[in-house]
Design a protein around this motif. Structure first.
Motif, PDB file in Angstrom:
ATOM      1  N   ALA A   1       0.972  -1.185  -0.051  1.00 27.16           N
ATOM      2  CA  ALA A   1      -0.006   0.180  -0.058  1.00 27.16           C
ATOM      3  C   ALA A   1       0.781   1.200  -0.052  1.00 27.16           C
ATOM      4  N   ARG A   2       2.108   1.148   0.352  1.00 21.77           N
ATOM      5  CA  ARG A   2       3.073   2.365   0.300  1.00 21.77           C
ATOM      6  C   ARG A   2       3.134   3.075  -1.380  1.00 21.77           C
ATOM      7  N   HIS A   3       3.229   4.478  -1.073  1.00 22.94           N
ATOM      8  CA  HIS A   3       3.195   4.973  -2.387  1.00 22.94           C
ATOM      9  C   HIS A   3       3.978   6.076  -2.032  1.00 22.94           C
ATOM     10  N   GLY A   4       4.957   6.624  -3.139  1.00 21.19           N
ATOM     11  CA  GLY A   4       5.705   7.837  -2.890  1.00 21.19           C
ATOM     12  C   GLY A   4       6.656   7.683  -1.851  1.00 21.19           C
ATOM     13  N   ALA A   5       7.021   6.465  -1.538  1.00 19.54           N
ATOM     14  CA  ALA A   5       7.902   6.307  -0.296  1.00 19.54           C
ATOM     15  C   ALA A   5       9.312   5.927  -0.602  1.00 19.54           C
ATOM     16  N   ARG A   6      10.377   6.243   0.333  1.00 18.73           N
ATOM     17  CA  ARG A   6      11.771   5.709   0.216  1.00 18.73           C
ATOM     18  C   ARG A   6      11.889   4.738   1.095  1.00 18.73           C
TER      19      ARG A   6
END
Length: 242
Positions: A229-234
């Protein structure tokens, strides 16, 4: 097996002839994906294909070409995959070049052009060619392998660091642009891993004391799962338990 989380999904992995890319390709295949592999070395790709066949009994699709020199071919990768397989669900851009460590004032134009082409321009071209099919997937996933320490510039690392920082900016901007779609886009930092690039940068280092590519492959593969579900994460990748 029908319960494999990536069954019937198609994954494109760059830099897949060795190191992290090869280990990730094997891991994605174990999870059920059919992998389309890009690298310069035909022999290296065949070794990865052998490893996939040993692990899963299935083959990969091999695309040997140079990300720097064959830009037009790269532009056609997305449509070609869709034409052949009907879909593209996963993109992992792992390919990178260190080129050489040198003072910024001493960077040669040829070295700069090569590093920008592989580390930055290839990311842009992959986004362009893969954006439509990844958006069309019910669980499109894109992962771009990055590096630590970009917020703390180090002497002689300017060429590599600048191109990786540029890639991060490009990828996170794309993530913002597709935020309302089903596509999930993330950066992945595998940390210090015993790869050829690492050995070139630190030739006196004992590689047996470092994590191996297979140690970080499961964490990278997790970012490709439909459940991610993570998005735009580092995302910093933890090593798998041995």
């Amino acid at each position: 097996m029908s319960d494999l989380p990536l069954k019937d999904r198609v994954a494109l992995v760059t830099g897949a002839s060795r190191g992290i890319g090869a280990a990730l390709a094997v891991e994605l295949s174990r999870l059920g994906a059919h992998c389309v592999l890009i690298a310069r070395s035909q022999g290296g790709l065949e070794e990865t294909d052998d490893a996939i066949r040993t692990a899963t009994g299935r083959n990969a699709t091999l695309l040997p070409f140079d990300l720097q020199k064959q830009e037009k071919e790269l532009d056609m990768v997305g449509p070609s995959i869709v034409e052949r397989f009907g879909r593209l669900d996963i993109l992992v851009h792992n390919a990178a070049t260190l080129n050489k460590l040198t003072p910024v004032a001493h960077i040669e134009p040829k070295d700069w052009a090569e590093t920008v082409a592989v580390n930055l321009t290839a990311a842009w071209r992959l986004i362009r060619t893969c954006d439509p099919p990844l958006r069309a997937s019910d669980a499109g996933r894109a992962v771009f392998v990055t590096t630590g320490g970009l917020d703390r510039p180090s002497a002689y690392w300017g060429m590599y660091g600048a191109t990786k920082a540029g890639m991060e900016q490009l990828v996170l901007t794309w993530a913002a642009e597709v935020a309302k779609t089903k596509l999930r886009v993330n950066l992945a930092d595998p940390g210090v891993v015993a790869t050829r690039l690492r050995a070139t940068a630190f030739p006196g280092e004992d590689p047996t004391r470092l994590r191996r590519p297979a140690d970080v492959a499961p964490g990278l593969a997790a970012l490709c799962l439909p459940a991610e579900a993570r998005h735009g994460a580092r995302v910093e990748i933890a090593a798998a338990s041995r």
